[in-house]
Design an enzyme around this catalytic site. Sequence first.
Site, PDB file in Angstrom:
ATOM      1  N   TYR A  47       3.210  -0.506  -3.572  1.00  0.00           N
ATOM      2  CA  TYR A  47       2.933  -1.522  -4.588  1.00  0.00           C
ATOM      3  C   TYR A  47       3.925  -2.678  -4.542  1.00  0.00           C
ATOM      4  O   TYR A  47       3.678  -3.741  -5.125  1.00  0.00           O
ATOM      5  CB  TYR A  47       2.954  -0.918  -5.999  1.00  0.00           C
ATOM      6  N   HIS A 105       1.645   9.731  -0.515  1.00  0.00           N
ATOM      7  CA  HIS A 105       0.641   8.791  -1.030  1.00  0.00           C
ATOM      8  C   HIS A 105      -0.742   9.002  -0.417  1.00  0.00           C
ATOM      9  O   HIS A 105      -1.765   8.878  -1.098  1.00  0.00           O
ATOM     10  CB  HIS A 105       1.114   7.355  -0.784  1.00  0.00           C
TER      11      HIS A 105
END
Length: 274
Positions: A47, A105
């Site tokens: 992010y 992730h």
Amino acid sequence: MTIRNIGPAGIPNLGLGTFRMEPGKARDIVAAALSEGYRHIDTAQAYGNEAEVGKGIHSSGVPRDQIFLTTKILPRDFAAADFRTATEASLTALGLDHIDLMLLHWPSKEVPLSETLPVLDALIDEGKVRFGGVSNFTIAQVEEARSILRAPIAANQVELHPFIDQSKLLPYLEAQGIPVEAYAPLAQGGVMTEPVLQQIAEAHGTTPAAIAVAWVLHKPNGIAIPKTAKAERLAGNLAAAEVTLTAEEIDRIDGLSRRDGRIVSPDGLAPEWD
């Protein structure tokens, strides 16, 4: 319902997601969310906002031991030495001495879990990470992770909203006692125009977004991390924890799922979904 702590990690079942926030937004919205009563913040190296999230945590004035912070590492850093280096980089960026939940992730197509997960166990032993888990893992991949990681799998974070069919994965996770963390619980805004959700929201005097989040929270070990960059929406999302849906309403929402409901499936990262 109210906010509850879920699973062995005690994860607050309603948190704030920070995916795709404009530069400068994450710091302010994290601080505002913590002021509003949120205690679960979700970020990721991908992010690009860990430093801002850390600043928001520090500026909030909320004691660190009252905040549950999750971040994630991409497969490019799953080699043993790289995974440790990446974790240290997250700690530095966040300005924290530990991460509450570290997630893989996406599953790697190249580095075996047998190389990555022992490092995660070591980081937990050292106190740099409190709990470990996975994200976007299929049933078979979760099974493999369970067979390697000494620590419990604290969560599998996956796309979950009323339009996606997760009818294979969710019963498996429930049977194993593994919490499911729902990212994109609002289907990136798609829930707002769904007539069924609008009707149920009207009956409860709330919004379709709150109904979608409440639907996640009604699932066994369900955790929702809706994203918002607007402080005025924080209270509404938090209020979803107070919505009690009837069995009939849950059935109606369940009926919205469809095979083509998946939104997030990036080439090169996505597995063969269940």
